[in-house]
Design a protein around this motif. Structure first.
Motif, mmCIF file in Angstrom:
data_model
loop_
_atom_site.group_PDB
_atom_site.id
_atom_site.type_symbol
_atom_site.label_atom_id
_atom_site.label_comp_id
_atom_site.label_asym_id
_atom_site.label_seq_id
_atom_site.Cartn_x
_atom_site.Cartn_y
_atom_site.Cartn_z
ATOM 1 N N LEU A 159 -17.122 -8.271 -3.577
ATOM 2 C CA LEU A 159 -17.105 -7.102 -2.687
ATOM 3 C C LEU A 159 -16.230 -7.358 -1.464
ATOM 4 O O LEU A 159 -15.479 -6.475 -1.003
ATOM 5 N N ALA A 160 -16.276 -8.579 -0.932
ATOM 6 C CA ALA A 160 -15.440 -8.927 0.226
ATOM 7 C C ALA A 160 -13.964 -8.912 -0.146
ATOM 8 O O ALA A 160 -13.108 -8.456 0.628
ATOM 9 N N GLU A 161 -13.635 -9.418 -1.333
ATOM 10 C CA GLU A 161 -12.239 -9.389 -1.771
ATOM 11 C C GLU A 161 -11.730 -7.957 -1.912
ATOM 12 O O GLU A 161 -10.564 -7.662 -1.580
ATOM 13 N N ALA A 162 -12.576 -7.052 -2.353
ATOM 14 C CA ALA A 162 -12.167 -5.654 -2.486
ATOM 15 C C ALA A 162 -11.875 -5.035 -1.121
ATOM 16 O O ALA A 162 -10.904 -4.292 -0.941
ATOM 17 N N ARG A 163 -12.741 -5.373 -0.156
ATOM 18 C CA ARG A 163 -12.511 -4.826 1.186
ATOM 19 C C ARG A 163 -11.250 -5.413 1.820
ATOM 20 O O ARG A 163 -10.506 -4.705 2.509
ATOM 21 N N VAL A 164 -11.029 -6.697 1.618
ATOM 22 C CA VAL A 164 -9.799 -7.306 2.152
ATOM 23 C C VAL A 164 -8.573 -6.678 1.511
ATOM 24 O O VAL A 164 -7.549 -6.424 2.182
ATOM 25 N N ALA A 165 -8.652 -6.389 0.240
ATOM 26 C CA ALA A 165 -7.520 -5.768 -0.451
ATOM 27 C C ALA A 165 -7.237 -4.381 0.104
ATOM 28 O O ALA A 165 -6.071 -3.975 0.255
ATOM 29 N N LYS A 166 -8.300 -3.611 0.433
ATOM 30 C CA LYS A 166 -8.087 -2.280 1.015
ATOM 31 C C LYS A 166 -7.440 -2.394 2.399
ATOM 32 O O LYS A 166 -6.566 -1.594 2.755
ATOM 33 N N ALA A 167 -7.859 -3.382 3.178
ATOM 34 C CA ALA A 167 -7.249 -3.589 4.493
ATOM 35 C C ALA A 167 -5.777 -3.968 4.363
ATOM 36 O O ALA A 167 -4.924 -3.542 5.157
ATOM 37 N N THR A 168 -5.490 -4.778 3.341
ATOM 38 C CA THR A 168 -4.092 -5.153 3.105
ATOM 39 C C THR A 168 -3.258 -3.935 2.758
ATOM 40 O O THR A 168 -2.084 -3.827 3.162
ATOM 41 N N VAL A 169 -3.823 -3.000 2.020
ATOM 42 C CA VAL A 169 -3.118 -1.758 1.699
ATOM 43 C C VAL A 169 -2.770 -1.000 2.972
ATOM 44 O O VAL A 169 -1.649 -0.485 3.138
ATOM 45 N N GLN A 170 -3.725 -0.932 3.903
ATOM 46 C CA GLN A 170 -3.451 -0.232 5.164
ATOM 47 C C GLN A 170 -2.370 -0.940 5.977
ATOM 48 O O GLN A 170 -1.520 -0.297 6.603
ATOM 49 N N GLN A 171 -2.400 -2.270 5.958
ATOM 50 C CA GLN A 171 -1.363 -3.017 6.667
ATOM 51 C C GLN A 171 0.017 -2.766 6.068
ATOM 52 O O GLN A 171 1.005 -2.556 6.795
ATOM 53 N N MET A 172 0.095 -2.788 4.749
ATOM 54 C CA MET A 172 1.380 -2.538 4.106
ATOM 55 C C MET A 172 1.864 -1.111 4.340
ATOM 56 O O MET A 172 3.065 -0.857 4.468
ATOM 57 N N ALA A 173 0.920 -0.158 4.406
ATOM 58 C CA ALA A 173 1.296 1.230 4.693
ATOM 59 C C ALA A 173 1.868 1.350 6.108
ATOM 60 O O ALA A 173 2.860 2.057 6.348
ATOM 61 N N ALA A 174 1.248 0.641 7.059
ATOM 62 C CA ALA A 174 1.769 0.655 8.430
ATOM 63 C C ALA A 174 3.142 -0.009 8.496
ATOM 64 O O ALA A 174 4.041 0.453 9.223
ATOM 65 N N THR A 175 3.318 -1.080 7.754
ATOM 66 C CA THR A 175 4.632 -1.739 7.715
ATOM 67 C C THR A 175 5.686 -0.799 7.152
ATOM 68 O O THR A 175 6.828 -0.758 7.645
ATOM 69 N N LEU A 176 5.313 -0.036 6.130
ATOM 70 C CA LEU A 176 6.256 0.927 5.564
ATOM 71 C C LEU A 176 6.599 2.015 6.570
ATOM 72 O O LEU A 176 7.774 2.416 6.691
ATOM 73 N N ASP A 177 5.610 2.473 7.313
ATOM 74 C CA ASP A 177 5.882 3.488 8.343
ATOM 75 C C ASP A 177 6.837 2.945 9.408
ATOM 76 O O ASP A 177 7.754 3.648 9.861
#
Length: 399
Positions: free
Chosen positions: A152-170
């Protein structure tokens, strides 16, 4: 010795000469003009009645034009300038492209950020699926609960990584957009301070260009702090009333600027170097006649004096010390000198602010040779004079 005696005149000639002298004496004694002291004719003078009027107190201040809005065109990313899209000195609108910086590196950054985002999303999907599968097994105690907690923790970390990558793309997209340098405001753009091929940097000291909005335009006027303080005291005491905020400009060549402006505000501090206070006025400038940095003269009615008295300038005379005075008619119909304060003019009249009161008869005609205490015959100014027609020779009572 022989004495020559003059020839005797006939008796008739003696009698004619005597009668002629008597006739001239009689005509001189029959004058109808009033007599003053010492037998002199009383001087007829024209006067006006002093009446208080509301007179503006104009302020004439030197000023300088200032652009309504000023913006420096600056790069926000680093790169080589590839294109310039504007004509120097032309009018540009807000958002209009002005420069193009090489976008190659920033396009690559966008692609990389987009790929990283896709990878992060895939990892997040796998981690979420794993956590979902571990949940029922943990409830059945088929696996350790710690394994489910880690999944469950790995899933949450992966979702946070998605948000970070989205911000990097922006961020990469924003930097790519900054490779096109737009106009921040609408206005007249000056010369280009950078050429094609030059390296632009977000930290450079000089801008790429300068844009100024000149319609409307400001005029900053400088007024002495002492004058402003004196005016405020008069306003507080009620001696004068607030004036109009309408301002008129005179150009350097003496011509009048057609469109009036409006005073907007004055500074709350005094310049320590000049001892002046800055007043700012706004003027419409649709034709662009006023350019930033021009020296102008501003004239406006800062206050009004309701107790001023207007007299013709010719009635105000000066003593040897430069002090002003006027001649008035006293209660005994005699001319009297009256010291006055008349240090300015309004339209075609001199403004008297002290020395006269309502109802005084100010002499404005017949001032030549008039002295203190001279008996006068006062007549309202510009009264038509009655002139008798000339009598024919040999006719009339005095013939």
């Amino acid at each position: 010795m022989v004495y020559l005696l003059p020839p005797k005149l006939p008796l008739v000639k003696h009698a004619s000469l005597t009668l002629g002298l008597l006739a001239l004496t009689a005509l001189g004694g029959c004058s109808n003009e009033p007599q003053g002291a010492g037998g002199r004719p009383t001087a007829t003078v024209g006067y006006i009645v002093a009446t208080p009027s509301t007179v503006p107190l104009p302020a004439t201040l030197s000023g300088r034009t200032v652009a309504y809005e000023t913006s420096q065109v600056r790069p926000q990313v680093t790169g080589v300038i590839r294109k310039r899209y504007f004509t120097q000195g032309s009018y540009v609108r807000a958002g209009q492209p002005l420069f193009q910086i090489d976008p190659s590196l920033y396009e690559a950054a966008v692609n990389q950020a987009r790929a990283n985002l896709a990878s992060a999303r895939a990892t997040a999907d796998a981690a979420s699926a794993k956590a979902e599968r571990f949940k029922p097994l943990a409830e059945m105690e088929a696996i350790a609960k710690q394994d489910y907690t880690d999944a469950l923790a790995e899933a949450r970390v992966a979702k946070a990584t998605v948000q970070q990558m989205a911000a990097t793309l922006d961020t990469a997209k924003i930097n790519l957009r900054f490779t096109t340098v737009p106009a921040p405001i609408s206005g007249r753009i000056g010369r280009s301070l950078a050429t094609v091929g030059a390296l632009a940097s977000a930290s450079q000291a000089d801008p790429l260009a300068l844009i100024q909005r000149t319609d409307p335009i400001y005029v900053d006027m400088q007024q002495s702090a002492a004058e402003l303080t004196s005016l405020r005291r008069k306003l507080a005491a009620g001696g004068v009333k607030p004036g109009d905020t309408t301002v008129h400009l005179k150009m350097d060549d003496g011509s009048q600027y057609e469109l009036p402006g409006t005073v907007e505000f004055s500074e709350v501090t005094v310049d320590q170097d000049t001892g002046t206070v800055t007043l700012r006025a706004r003027f419409p400038n649709p034709d662009g006649l006023l350019l930033p940095g021009m020296f102008v003269t501003a004239v406006f009615d800062q206050a009004t004096d309701p107790n001023a008295i207007l007299v013709p300038p010719t009635s105000v005379q000066r003593d040897f010390d430069g002090s002003a005075y006027v001649m008035v008619v006293d209660k005994d119909n005699k001319a009297a000198r009256r010291k006055v304060t008349a240090d300015r003019t309004y339209e075609d009249s001199s403004v008297v602010t002290a020395g006269l009161k309502k109802g005084d008869k100010v002499i404005v005609q017949g001032l030549n040779g008039l002295r203190q205490g001279t008996e006068v015959k006062p007549t309202p100014a510009s009264t038509p004079q009655k002139i008798a027609p000339p009598q024919a020779a040999g006719s009339g009572k005095g013939a």
